[in-house]
Design a protein around this motif. Structure first.
Motif, PDB file in Angstrom:
ATOM      1  N   ALA A 166      -8.023   9.010   4.605  1.00 13.12           N
ATOM      2  CA  ALA A 166      -7.303   9.744   5.650  1.00 13.12           C
ATOM      3  C   ALA A 166      -7.122   8.869   6.894  1.00 13.12           C
ATOM      4  O   ALA A 166      -6.067   8.893   7.536  1.00 13.12           O
ATOM      5  N   SER A 167      -8.139   8.087   7.230  1.00 20.02           N
ATOM      6  CA  SER A 167      -8.027   7.178   8.371  1.00 20.02           C
ATOM      7  C   SER A 167      -6.951   6.126   8.128  1.00 20.02           C
ATOM      8  O   SER A 167      -6.178   5.785   9.039  1.00 20.02           O
ATOM      9  N   ALA A 168      -6.893   5.602   6.913  1.00 21.70           N
ATOM     10  CA  ALA A 168      -5.847   4.630   6.584  1.00 21.70           C
ATOM     11  C   ALA A 168      -4.462   5.258   6.677  1.00 21.70           C
ATOM     12  O   ALA A 168      -3.508   4.630   7.153  1.00 21.70           O
ATOM     13  N   ALA A 169      -4.346   6.523   6.238  1.00 22.54           N
ATOM     14  CA  ALA A 169      -3.058   7.215   6.335  1.00 22.54           C
ATOM     15  C   ALA A 169      -2.646   7.421   7.790  1.00 22.54           C
ATOM     16  O   ALA A 169      -1.476   7.241   8.149  1.00 22.54           O
ATOM     17  N   ILE A 170      -3.610   7.786   8.641  1.00 29.27           N
ATOM     18  CA  ILE A 170      -3.310   7.938  10.064  1.00 29.27           C
ATOM     19  C   ILE A 170      -2.865   6.611  10.654  1.00 29.27           C
ATOM     20  O   ILE A 170      -1.922   6.540  11.454  1.00 29.27           O
ATOM     21  N   ALA A 171      -3.525   5.514  10.265  1.00 30.71           N
ATOM     22  CA  ALA A 171      -3.124   4.189  10.745  1.00 30.71           C
ATOM     23  C   ALA A 171      -1.713   3.844  10.267  1.00 30.71           C
ATOM     24  O   ALA A 171      -0.944   3.208  10.992  1.00 30.71           O
ATOM     25  N   ASP A 172      -1.364   4.269   9.035  1.00 31.51           N
ATOM     26  CA  ASP A 172      -0.012   4.035   8.519  1.00 31.51           C
ATOM     27  C   ASP A 172       1.035   4.726   9.393  1.00 31.51           C
ATOM     28  O   ASP A 172       2.122   4.189   9.628  1.00 31.51           O
ATOM     29  N   GLY A 185      -1.555   4.009  -3.352  1.00 32.83           N
ATOM     30  CA  GLY A 185      -1.167   5.080  -2.454  1.00 32.83           C
ATOM     31  C   GLY A 185      -2.341   5.892  -1.942  1.00 32.83           C
ATOM     32  O   GLY A 185      -3.383   6.011  -2.607  1.00 32.83           O
ATOM     33  N   ARG A 186      -2.165   6.450  -0.750  1.00 31.56           N
ATOM     34  CA  ARG A 186      -3.229   7.264  -0.153  1.00 31.56           C
ATOM     35  C   ARG A 186      -3.357   8.616  -0.864  1.00 31.56           C
ATOM     36  O   ARG A 186      -4.458   9.130  -1.056  1.00 31.56           O
ATOM     37  N   ARG A 187      -2.225   9.184  -1.251  1.00 37.13           N
ATOM     38  CA  ARG A 187      -2.207  10.548  -1.784  1.00 37.13           C
ATOM     39  C   ARG A 187      -3.085  10.713  -3.026  1.00 37.13           C
ATOM     40  O   ARG A 187      -3.937  11.615  -3.074  1.00 37.13           O
ATOM     41  N   PRO A 188      -2.897   9.924  -4.099  1.00 32.13           N
ATOM     42  CA  PRO A 188      -3.709  10.156  -5.298  1.00 32.13           C
ATOM     43  C   PRO A 188      -5.197   9.936  -5.061  1.00 32.13           C
ATOM     44  O   PRO A 188      -6.035  10.678  -5.606  1.00 32.13           O
ATOM     45  N   VAL A 189      -5.544   8.936  -4.258  1.00 32.89           N
ATOM     46  CA  VAL A 189      -6.963   8.666  -3.998  1.00 32.89           C
ATOM     47  C   VAL A 189      -7.587   9.808  -3.196  1.00 32.89           C
ATOM     48  O   VAL A 189      -8.710  10.234  -3.469  1.00 32.89           O
ATOM     49  N   LEU A 190      -6.848  10.328  -2.230  1.00 35.65           N
ATOM     50  CA  LEU A 190      -7.357  11.436  -1.431  1.00 35.65           C
ATOM     51  C   LEU A 190      -7.557  12.686  -2.286  1.00 35.65           C
ATOM     52  O   LEU A 190      -8.566  13.394  -2.153  1.00 35.65           O
ATOM     53  N   PRO A 241     -15.239   1.716  -0.597  1.00 36.70           N
ATOM     54  CA  PRO A 241     -14.384   0.556  -0.296  1.00 36.70           C
ATOM     55  C   PRO A 241     -13.397   0.251  -1.411  1.00 36.70           C
ATOM     56  O   PRO A 241     -12.267  -0.173  -1.153  1.00 36.70           O
ATOM     57  N   VAL A 242     -13.838   0.446  -2.652  1.00 32.91           N
ATOM     58  CA  VAL A 242     -12.942   0.225  -3.782  1.00 32.91           C
ATOM     59  C   VAL A 242     -11.779   1.211  -3.723  1.00 32.91           C
ATOM     60  O   VAL A 242     -10.614   0.832  -3.916  1.00 32.91           O
ATOM     61  N   LEU A 243     -12.071   2.472  -3.430  1.00 31.56           N
ATOM     62  CA  LEU A 243     -11.011   3.468  -3.336  1.00 31.56           C
ATOM     63  C   LEU A 243     -10.090   3.176  -2.160  1.00 31.56           C
ATOM     64  O   LEU A 243      -8.879   3.429  -2.228  1.00 31.56           O
ATOM     65  N   GLY A 244     -10.651   2.650  -1.063  1.00 29.59           N
ATOM     66  CA  GLY A 244      -9.811   2.264   0.066  1.00 29.59           C
ATOM     67  C   GLY A 244      -8.831   1.169  -0.318  1.00 29.59           C
ATOM     68  O   GLY A 244      -7.644   1.213   0.035  1.00 29.59           O
ATOM     69  N   ALA A 245      -9.319   0.166  -1.063  1.00 32.88           N
ATOM     70  CA  ALA A 245      -8.435  -0.908  -1.521  1.00 32.88           C
ATOM     71  C   ALA A 245      -7.416  -0.376  -2.531  1.00 32.88           C
ATOM     72  O   ALA A 245      -6.241  -0.775  -2.520  1.00 32.88           O
ATOM     73  N   LEU A 246      -7.856   0.538  -3.410  1.00 35.36           N
ATOM     74  CA  LEU A 246      -6.922   1.125  -4.373  1.00 35.36           C
ATOM     75  C   LEU A 246      -5.843   1.936  -3.664  1.00 35.36           C
ATOM     76  O   LEU A 246      -4.698   2.004  -4.128  1.00 35.36           O
ATOM     77  N   SER A 247      -6.197   2.548  -2.530  1.00 33.47           N
ATOM     78  CA  SER A 247      -5.190   3.306  -1.787  1.00 33.47           C
ATOM     79  C   SER A 247      -4.137   2.379  -1.188  1.00 33.47           C
ATOM     80  O   SER A 247      -2.996   2.790  -0.986  1.00 33.47           O
ATOM     81  N   ARG A 287       2.340  14.127   1.327  1.00 31.57           N
ATOM     82  CA  ARG A 287       3.266  13.078   0.930  1.00 31.57           C
ATOM     83  C   ARG A 287       2.617  11.713   1.139  1.00 31.57           C
ATOM     84  O   ARG A 287       1.639  11.576   1.863  1.00 31.57           O
ATOM     85  N   GLU A 288       3.187  10.719   0.502  1.00 31.68           N
ATOM     86  CA  GLU A 288       2.624   9.373   0.576  1.00 31.68           C
ATOM     87  C   GLU A 288       2.944   8.712   1.913  1.00 31.68           C
ATOM     88  O   GLU A 288       4.071   8.795   2.399  1.00 31.68           O
ATOM     89  N   SER A 289       1.927   8.070   2.501  1.00 38.11           N
ATOM     90  CA  SER A 289       2.108   7.420   3.798  1.00 38.11           C
ATOM     91  C   SER A 289       2.037   5.899   3.723  1.00 38.11           C
ATOM     92  O   SER A 289       2.356   5.221   4.693  1.00 38.11           O
ATOM     93  N   ARG A 290       1.593   5.365   2.609  1.00 41.13           N
ATOM     94  CA  ARG A 290       1.427   3.913   2.489  1.00 41.13           C
ATOM     95  C   ARG A 290       2.753   3.200   2.714  1.00 41.13           C
ATOM     96  O   ARG A 290       3.789   3.613   2.178  1.00 41.13           O
ATOM     97  N   PRO A 291       2.750   2.105   3.521  1.00 46.85           N
ATOM     98  CA  PRO A 291       3.987   1.340   3.709  1.00 46.85           C
ATOM     99  C   PRO A 291       4.559   0.873   2.378  1.00 46.85           C
ATOM    100  O   PRO A 291       3.814   0.365   1.525  1.00 46.85           O
ATOM    101  N   PRO A 292       5.861   1.051   2.142  1.00 49.47           N
ATOM    102  CA  PRO A 292       6.448   0.694   0.840  1.00 49.47           C
ATOM    103  C   PRO A 292       6.219  -0.760   0.452  1.00 49.47           C
ATOM    104  O   PRO A 292       6.118  -1.073  -0.734  1.00 49.47           O
TER     105      PRO A 292
END
Length: 400
Positions: free
Chosen positions: A124-130, A79-84, A69-75, A190-195
């Protein structure tokens, strides 16, 4: 390589990269499954697994419960990329520990490292949701599950064959595959997190491992569904904990046969989640998909409890695979009930709940299995079927 922001409107290339990483990750994970009991027996210098098997499975889940969960919040923040990438690297380190550890405590150290960084599916699930519009998320979550299932086709089959020639060989192969996954992610992900998330102030409170669960508690409408999600994942631990042991004890399966059974399961799971889950949700709704998945899985569990021959278990695998429809339908339901800026937190919560079930599941299921091993080893499967039956009314009422 610098990260590049991707617009929300369904970037198929970015989604394909995420799915490829999930597939490679699944191969690396599942490749070692057929021979974990043999490894523990060899390193522990004992023919009996005792508490080691349940504790080994639970340690990974405990560390994931505390850290995912901590890594999910950090993503959400970084960003999703570095955590993944960190997650995949942790899996490679774990495989190396397994390949060369001379003692049980080093095996447990490696497993703890893998659990600490084991947030790949949540991120990865968060990135897909993005990257996916809300009405298509069930389809893409299903495709992600299908890719994970594809990994389970090649992984266990290869692991079983290698395990018959050397108990350490599958772990060396897993380390290589995870290293390959890391390189793929490093070069093309590539990064998928909303800017907009990058400019928001970071709440350090989310670093507390229980913070995501406290955050989830602020959504009363989510709590009953999250509670049932916990029970369903706990029931799913029956297969994860006892599949290898049950095959060895009741049907005299060797590592190759265990690997083949898991590969067949992976193939069917990929077909169901890739071509059935999403279209079923879009056409008939999430409640119907949840009902189909729960009833199919419960039926499969009840029948496996009494199956007297190995071929019967293989014939029942389609029921277990249809049960996989339930997870993406629930995931889509929950994803639609929170904002876009909180998708990482939500996926972290789901990973946390799944890990919590995976902590207590093996510790409860393994002793129950060994207690009834000589009389009725199918008791664990029958207990899982009963829990499915109890959960179904709650699920249908709360997802209306």
């Amino acid at each position: 390589m610098s990260s590049i922001s991707i617009p929300f409107a369904g970037n198929r290339h970015a989604q394909a990269v995420i799915l490829a990483i999930v597939t490679l990750d699944a191969i690396g994970i599942s490749l070692v499954m057929p021979i974990v009991p043999s490894l523990l027996r060899e390193v522990g210098h004992s023919g009996e697994l005792g508490w080691h098997f349940g504790a080994f499975l639970s340690l990974y889940a405990l560390m994931q419960f505390l850290c995912a969960p901590v890594l999910g919040a950090l993503s959400d923040r970084f960003g999703r990329r570095p955590v993944l990438l960190i997650s995949v690297l942790g899996a490679a380190i774990d495989a190396l520990f397994m390949a060369f550890a001379p003692s049980l405590w080093l095996l447990f150290v490696g497993r703890a490292i893998a659990g600490m960084t084991g947030a790949s599916m949540a991120v990865a699930s968060a990135a897909i949701a993005d990257l996916t519009p809300e009405h298509q998320r069930a389809r893409w979550f299903g495709r992600m599950g299908a890719c994970f299932g594809l990994g389970f086709i090649a992984g266990p089959a290869l692991g079983g064959v290698l395990g018959d020639h050397g108990v350490r060989l599958p772990f060396i192969a897993a380390a290589v595959l995870n290293g390959l996954t890391f390189l793929v992610g490093l070069l093309v992900l590539r990064e998928s997190r909303p800017p907009a998330l990058a400019s928001q102030p970071f709440d350090r409170g989310v670093l507390h491992p229980l913070a995501p669960l406290r955050w989830a508690a602020s959504f009363p409408a989510l709590l009953p569904v999250l509670g049932v999600f916990l029970v369903l994942v706990l029931v799913g631990e029956v297969a994860g904990t006892t599949w290898v042991l049950y095959g060895e004890d009741r049907y005299a399966w060797n590592a190759s046969m265990v690997g083949i059974s898991l590969a067949v399961f992976g193939l069917l799971q990929a077909l169901v989640q890739g071509f059935v889950a999403g279209p079923l949700v879009e056409r008939w709704g999430e409640r119907t998909a949840i009902a189909v998945g729960t009833i199919a899985d419960g039926t499969g569990y009840a029948l496996i409890a009494f199956a007297s021959h190995g071929w019967m278990v293989l014939a029942l695998l389609p029921f277990l695979c249809l049960g996989g429809i339930c997870a993406p339908a629930l995931q889509s339901t929950l994803s639609a009930r929170v904002g876009e800026a909180q998708q990482g937190r939500l996926q972290g919560v789901l990973a946390s709940i799944a890990s919590l079930a995976s902590v207590f599941g093996p510790l409860l299921i393994s002793p129950l299995y060994f207690a009834f091993r000589a009389r009725f080893p199918g008791i664990v499967w029958l207990a899982g079927a009963v829990l499915y039956l109890l959960c179904l009314p709650v699920l249908l009422r709360r997802t209306r």
